[in-house]
Scaffold this motif. Structure first.
Motif, PDB file in Angstrom:
ATOM      1  N   MET A 258       0.826  -1.204   0.000  1.00 11.14           N
ATOM      2  CA  MET A 258       0.000   0.000   0.000  1.00 11.14           C
ATOM      3  C   MET A 258       0.861   1.255   0.000  1.00 11.14           C
ATOM      4  N   ARG A 262       0.623   4.006  -2.986  1.00  5.48           N
ATOM      5  CA  ARG A 262       0.194   5.384  -2.678  1.00  5.48           C
ATOM      6  C   ARG A 262       1.047   6.404  -3.422  1.00  5.48           C
ATOM      7  N   CYS A 310      -7.390  -1.447   1.642  1.00  7.21           N
ATOM      8  CA  CYS A 310      -7.080  -1.535   0.220  1.00  7.21           C
ATOM      9  C   CYS A 310      -8.320  -1.270  -0.628  1.00  7.21           C
TER      10      CYS A 310
END
Length: 368
Positions: A258, A262, A310
């Motif tokens: 993640m 990002r 997510c």
């Protein structure tokens, strides 16, 4: 004066049927299984030759070894020991071999590596659709034939006049990029029970890397491995990847994935997770919380929380489960439902096909 002297020309074997190519195909498989250890792979090749007579009287394993060095596939590491190592040429060849084996007859795209979508926009290729000129359209989009025809119809052919209302432009096909993170489980269970599960996982990641580099060069691919912790590796490190004495910290892998996604500016993002077991580990501060005896409520809860995060970030997680235990399937089903992703329960032979299918499907999603 002595003229030219001719002798019988015996051409060397060429193509896929040559002895070198036959041995090299086996050698590449052995390199993956030995995590890039050239000496061990050569020892295995010699043993296979002894058992199955891979070579003949005119071309032996020693000749093959000399050819590997001459062709630049292996070299000696600088230093006192002179350890044999793979070269970048060999690493690239392994990626290409994995792509050919797993993804079959895919060919390099002439479109420069972008993904086609059903939407119109500022892409590289012109479509067959024509529309009125709008502010912001570029000159190279103008359809001169249609525009001149409109000018003649609207203003006559006596005094040629081309106005803005006469202009028509050709639509461009919008293309998009995709950011993909592949998570590979390197916990000890990936080599338990006499089954090598890490080699197919590496092979799939190598094939996906070569596919993206050749067909979709504007996409990004990041590789993460996770055991007790998770860390990012380079594509060139994949052949050397080894399983360790680790538990399975799926949470750490998802958190790192993640964080990577990002930072990507593209709208299309996805995670592929290749694993064969349940989450068994969490890191709390500097300590590890571990439980290998079942689905621990504390670990599962944290894992499902990340699956929900997510989903909120519009990042689908596709899980490729190399296991058939009913209680593990139930966990993956819960994880997939929370994330709104996908799950495949694959054997080792079908893994590559599933990854390709889902990669091709996901790259068309979330284009708005």
């Amino acid at each position: 004066m002595r003229g030219h002297r001719f002798s019988k020309f015996v051409p060397a074997e060429q193509g896929a049927n040559s002895k070198f190519d036959q041995l090299f195909n086996i050698f590449q498989q052995l390199l993956l299984m030995t995590s890039g250890d050239v000496s061990e792979a050569m020892a295995w090749l010699s043993e296979l030759d002894r058992q199955y007579k891979l070579t003949n009287d005119s071309y032996g394993v020693g000749d093959f070894f000399d050819d590997l060095k001459k062709k630049g596939y292996i070299t000696e590491e600088k230093g006192d020991e002179g350890k044999l190592i793979m070269t970048p040429k060999s690493e690239k060849s392994i990626r290409k071999s994995a792509l050919d084996e797993i993804f079959g007859k895919l060919k390099r795209s002439k479109s420069g590596g972008n993904h086609h979508t059903p939407h119109m926009g500022s892409g590289d290729e012109l479509s067959s659709d024509i529309r009125q000129f709008q502010f912001g359209d570029t000159l190279d989009q103008i359809s001169m034939t249609e525009s001149i025809k409109n000018a003649q119809v609207n203003h006559g052919i006596g005094d040629f006049m081309l106005m803005e209302n006469d202009l028509e432009v050709v639509e461009r096909e919008q293309k998009t990029t995709t950011a993909t993170v592949v998570m590979i489980d390197i916990s000890h269970s990936m080599i338990l029970y006499g089954e090598d599960r890490i080699t197919p996982a590496k092979k799939v990641a190598l094939a996906l890397a070569e596919l993206i580099r050749t067909k979709y060069p504007k996409d990004s691919l990041d590789i993460i491995v996770f055991g007790n912790d998770a860390w990012q590796i380079q594509i060139k490190d994949l052949p050397y990847l080894e399983v360790g004495p680790y538990h399975t910290n799926t949470v750490a892998g998802l958190e790192l994935a993640m964080d990577i996604l990002r930072r990507k500016k593209t709208r299309n993002k996805q995670i592929f997770m290749i694993t064969d077991g349940k989450p068994t580990c969490l890191k709390e501060g500097i300590k590890y919380y571990k439980n290998s005896f079942g689905l621990d409520r504390k670990i599962i809860s944290k894992t499902l929380t990340l699956a929900a995060q997510c989903r909120r970030l519009d990042i689908p997680v596709t899980t490729f489960m190399i296991a058939t235990d009913p209680y593990l399937k139930q966990f993956v089903q819960n994880f997939t439902q929370v994330n709104n992703g996908r799950a495949y329960y694959s054997n080792l032979q079908g893994l590559g096909g599933f990854v390709l299918e889902d990669f091709q499907r996901n790259r068309r999603k979330n284009v708005k």
